[in-house]
Structure formats: structure tokens, C-alpha cells
Enzyme design. Structure first.
Site, PDB file in Angstrom:
ATOM      1  N   THR A 155       0.978  -1.350  -0.140  1.00  0.00           N
ATOM      2  CA  THR A 155      -0.053   0.207   0.060  1.00  0.00           C
ATOM      3  C   THR A 155       0.913   1.313  -0.087  1.00  0.00           C
ATOM      4  O   THR A 155       1.742   1.659  -1.322  1.00  0.00           O
ATOM      5  CB  THR A 155      -1.071  -0.066   1.345  1.00  0.00           C
ATOM      6  OG1 THR A 155      -0.450  -0.540   2.163  1.00  0.00           O
ATOM      7  CG2 THR A 155      -2.059  -1.133   0.776  1.00  0.00           C
ATOM      8  N   THR A 215       1.616  -8.217  11.959  1.00  0.00           N
ATOM      9  CA  THR A 215       2.101  -6.872  11.440  1.00  0.00           C
ATOM     10  C   THR A 215       0.495  -6.418  10.269  1.00  0.00           C
ATOM     11  O   THR A 215      -0.208  -6.811  10.847  1.00  0.00           O
ATOM     12  CB  THR A 215       3.246  -7.496  10.179  1.00  0.00           C
ATOM     13  OG1 THR A 215       3.727  -5.884  10.096  1.00  0.00           O
ATOM     14  CG2 THR A 215       3.602  -7.905   9.639  1.00  0.00           C
ATOM     15  N   LYS A 266       3.465  -6.474   4.382  1.00  0.00           N
ATOM     16  CA  LYS A 266       3.910  -5.427   3.919  1.00  0.00           C
ATOM     17  C   LYS A 266       3.524  -4.564   4.919  1.00  0.00           C
ATOM     18  O   LYS A 266       3.038  -5.050   6.411  1.00  0.00           O
ATOM     19  CB  LYS A 266       2.715  -5.612   2.786  1.00  0.00           C
ATOM     20  CG  LYS A 266       1.317  -6.200   3.500  1.00  0.00           C
ATOM     21  CD  LYS A 266       0.292  -4.879   4.686  1.00  0.00           C
ATOM     22  CE  LYS A 266       0.096  -3.174   3.058  1.00  0.00           C
ATOM     23  NZ  LYS A 266      -0.386  -2.285   4.220  1.00  0.00           N
ATOM     24  N   ASN A 325       0.785  11.110   5.788  1.00  0.00           N
ATOM     25  CA  ASN A 325      -0.346  10.319   5.957  1.00  0.00           C
ATOM     26  C   ASN A 325      -1.752  11.506   6.121  1.00  0.00           C
ATOM     27  O   ASN A 325      -2.879  11.186   6.091  1.00  0.00           O
ATOM     28  CB  ASN A 325      -0.213  10.102   7.471  1.00  0.00           C
ATOM     29  CG  ASN A 325       0.731   8.859   8.041  1.00  0.00           C
ATOM     30  OD1 ASN A 325      -0.425   7.670   7.290  1.00  0.00           O
ATOM     31  ND2 ASN A 325       1.477   8.004   7.854  1.00  0.00           N
TER      32      ASN A 325
END
Length: 458
Positions: free
Chosen positions: A205, A242, A231, A453
Site C-alpha cells: 500500500t 504486523t 507489507k 499520512n
């Protein structure tokens, strides 16, 4: 830092540009109020300046695991022209185990995975989509997850409870189920045992680089092959594993033993990393034991064969977990935090996480500013109520910063700054109250973390 291979092509459409990174085609959308060149520059900076000492991964060095095949598709789940659906198929007789997020707002796929593993019918395939987390989607999200399992089960001729579903991406948005289902035949059509690198690309992502690890070990004279992918780059403070991690090996290991192994491995790998202290809604870590190796079946946890396999799986998982930190959003430094001399592992980890989560500590390391009292403050508020701070020593690499809870008279700030300018840093706190220890891996906190973000859905 590793120099990346980066090609950029700017399209004429004002809303998009595309670039290729190590063979991955990415085309993030551009907000209307931002010029395409400005946004291109921001994303280029993200992928070219980050990833701390990330190793070069050779796709040819990722060993196929007998009994496991992988296929991918471009289903336009969120963005066009990128791999976003992964199918991992396992032969009959394989054992599968997993651990999942402890976030109470867990995604629909997490709930269904737990149900299907508990059913005990034998997992035959995993399906992963990126671009959409299918979290915070209520009953429709649950229905879409079950529909995905039903469709893949129909295509490969198994029961829907033999499918494990996974999603990662934006939370609180409906899963585009029709596009996901439409991509499944293509994923099945190109499945190969050697597609580990493609699989790592597919589950990305905000990752800038695909994350994979592979090795072969000898156990009692038999070769065992292990390969895995992970990932994640942000929303990383696992409370089990994770963002996503899948690790397969060809040893034959009994299901109860595998269930113990996945917990052991997670607690020493993915449960030891943090980027920003946020625990995802979708965290999942899966072990697949295909049973195709000539190594005799492992049925007990006290056997030498189990110990050898446990260590190999743990080392592979640790590498996958550390790759996530090295590719942390905005990261410029990789930090190992070791707390030793504790009463038990739990309090050592509690203190290590307090240090690793502190924005003040992380920003100081980003700036190479030896404002190291911030570390002592984090130790103090970690919640170990009977901690005697007068016994604590603090080191940066080999530099003794604080001695017996106070300033080390021999410490010089230039020594601390010299260490903090490195891209790999060891923080070591010695509590002086026992023999336990724990290690956590984290990264610094930069301006880019905020930018990435703030623009995540752009």
C-alpha cells in the site's frame, strides 16, 4: 541508504501521474488543488529518500515452496494499473495457523479468518486485496468477505470455510466486491510456485519496496525451504503480528505444534516492531506448513527438529518484520531498542515500547539532536511502578550516556551526536533488577511521515 531505480512518466491528465519503482507500476491520484508536478515531486521524494539500508531483493533468490503457488491480478480495487489481488493456493494436507490484530474494531476478513481456522476443515487458499481494508464496514463488509470466500471456493472446488480472506488499505470504505470477484480468475490463471516477488508487490500500500525473505536450512540431513512476504509502512504497532505477513515452509508439522509455533514466532518478530504506535484493524500473520519436505513429521515442541525449524522460521519472520521498519513512512533511521536487566520480559518490552513510541524521542533522533533526557522520561512513564531509576544505565551504541540514573560525568554531547547521525542506532537501557531482556525495532519520525499520512487518500 539504498539508491532506488525510479522512472517517472507524467500523463497529460491533470489528476494522475505514474511511475515505476523496481518494476512496480504505481499511479497515485493527485488532489485537484495540487499541481501534478508538485505531487509527483512529493511521491518521488518518498520513494527515493526513504527505506533505511533496505537490502536488495533478488526475485530469483526467493525459493519456491513445494505445495504452495501464488497468483495475482490487477482488479482496480482502488487504483488502476497495479497488482491488487493475491491468491495463495496450498495443496491438500497442508496445515495453516495464524495470529491476528487485537484491535476491537477488527476488519471483517479478520473475523472470518478466525472462524475458518477454528472450523478445522483444512485451508486450501488465501485471498488478499489491497486498496481497501474492509474495516468499519458493518454487516455489508462481512457479507462481502463471505462472498469473496464463496466465489474463490467455487472456482477451485473447495468449501468456503477452506478459504482465508485478507484486506488492507483505506478503512471505512465499502469493498468493491464486483471488481474483487472479477479479478479472481486472472489470479488463478497465472499462479506459479515462483511468484513470491510478485506476491510481495501485490500486497503493498504505502510501502515503497516489496518485502520478501527466503532461505533453505538442513534439519537432520533434510532440506527445508522457507519463503515469506510482508507489507506495512505505517499504522504499525502490532499487538500480535504486523499489517500482513505470510510465511510458508515445506516441513510437515502437526497442527497443535504449528499453533504454538506461530505465537512463538510472532512474539519475537512482528510483535517487536513499531513505527507510529497505531495498531491496525487488519493485522494478520500466517504460517503455512505444506508438509512436502522429506523431513519426518514434527509432532512435539521438545524435539531437536522442532527447535531447528522454530529458529529458522523466527529468523525469517524477524527479517520480514525489520523490513517493515526500514520502509517505515518517512523513516531515515533504523533503531534497535534493547532493555535488559529486567524482572521479566513483559516489563522490558513495556519500557522498550515506551521509548519506541515517544514522538519526542523519535523526532530527536530524526534531527540527530542528543536530547537524551527524553529517553529517561519515556522509561519513567512506561508504567513499571516499582522501578528504581537510581540503578538504570543508558547507552547509545557503546556510549554510556546515563549512569546509575544520572548524567555520566564522562559523557560528551558530541559522542551522542556522532551516534545519532548514523542510519542504524542501538539504544540500550540496563535496569539492574533481574536477568530478563527484550528488543524492539523502530524508526525515527520525520516531516515526511506527516505529509504521507496527510495525503494518504489523495
Amino acid at each position: 541508504m539504498r539508491r532506488l531505480s525510479l522512472q517517472v512518466s507524467i500523463f497529460t491528465a491533470p489528476s494522475q501521474f505514474r511511475f515505476r519503482l523496481n518494476g512496480v507500476s504505481l499511479s497515485p491520484s493527485v488532489p485537484r488543488h495540487v499541481t501534478k508536478l508538485t505531487t509527483a515531486a512529493r511521491v518521488i521524494q518518498r520513494v527515493s529518500n526513504m527505506a533505511v539500508n533496505f537490502p536488495s531483493i533478488d526475485p530469483a533468490a526467493l525459493h519456491p515452496v513445494s505445495g504452495v503457488t501464488l497468483g495475482w491480478a490487477e482488479a482496480n480495487i482502488r487504483k488502476p494499473n497495479r497488482k491488487d489481488v493475491l491468491m495463495i493456493r496450498v495443496d491438500e494436507g497442508a496445515n495453516v495457523a495464524g495470529v491476528f490484530t487485537q484491535n476491537r474494531f477488527c476488519a471483517a476478513p479478520v473475523t472470518v479468518c478466525r472462524e475458518h481456522l477454528k472450523a478445522g476443515k483444512g485451508i486450501r487458499a488465501l485471498v488478499v486485496n489491497t486498496g481497501n481494508a474492509n474495516a468499519g464496514t458493518g454487516e455489508p463488509g462481512m457479507a462481502h468477505t463471505r462472498e469473496t470466500c464463496t466465489e474463490l471456493a467455487r472456482l477451485i472446488g473447495v468449501d468456503a470455510q477452506q478459504i482465508l480472506p485478507f484486506s488492507t488499505g483505506v478503512i471505512l470504505e465499502p469493498l468493491p466486491i464486483d471488481r474483487l470477484k472479477a479479478g479472481l480468475p486472472a489470479a488463478l490463471a497465472n499462479q506459479q510456485a515462483a511468484h513470491w516477488f510478485d506476491a510481495a508487490q501485490t500486497i503493498m500500500t504505502t510501502d515503497t519496496l516489496p518485502k520478501a525473505s527466503s532461505r533453505q536450512v538442513k534439519i537432520d540431513g533434510h532440506t527445508v525451504t522457507l519463503s515469506g512476504i510482508s507489507k506495512g509502512a505505517g499504522m504499525i504497532k502490532p499487538n500480535m503480528a504486523t499489517m500482513l505477513g505470510f510465511l510458508a515452509f515445506d516441513a510437515n508439522i502437526a497442527q497443535p505444534v504449528l499453533d504454538e509455533l506461530v505465537k512463538h514466532v510472532a512474539d519475537r518478530s512482528f510483535n517487536c516492531i513499531t513505527i507510529d504506535g497505531d495498531t491496525s484493524t487488519n493485522d494478520s500473520f500466517i504460517l503455512i506448513a505444506s508438509g512436502k519436505s522429506s523431513l519426518p513429521a514434527i509432532t512435539l515442541t521438545d524435539s531437536p527438529a522442532y527447535a531447528a525449524l522454530r529458529d529458522a522460521v523466527t529468523e525469517t519472520a524477524q527479517e520480514l518484520a525489520q523490513l517493515i521498519v526500514r520502509d517505515g513512512e518517512g523513516a531515515t533511521k533504523f533503531m534497535t531498542i534493547t532493555v535488559e536487566g529486567g524482572k521479566d520480559v513483559a516489563e522490558c518490552r513495556q519500557i522498550a515500547y515506551a521509548i519506541g513510541h515517544s514522538p519526542l524521542v523519535k523526532t530527536a533522533f530524526y534531527a540527530s539532536d542528543p536530547n537524551l533526557g527524553r529517553i529517561l522520561a519515556a522509561i519513567g512513564y512506561a508504567g513499571v511502578m516499582d522501578l528504581d531509576v537510581g540503578k538504570i544505565d543508558l547507552y547509545l551504541d557503546d556510549v554510556l550516556v546515563a549512569k546509575a540514573g544520572g548524567h555520566n560525568p564522562a559523557y560528551k554531547e558530541e559522542d551522542g551526536q556522532r551516534v545519532m547521525k548514523k542510519s542504524e542506532i542501538l539504544i540500550r537501557a540496563v535496569l539492574g533488577r533481574g536477568n530478563a531482556q527484550a528488543t524492539v525495532w523502530t524508526c525515527d519520525l520525520s516531516h515526511d511521515y506527516v505529509s504521507i499520512n496527510a495525503d494518504y487518500r489523495s
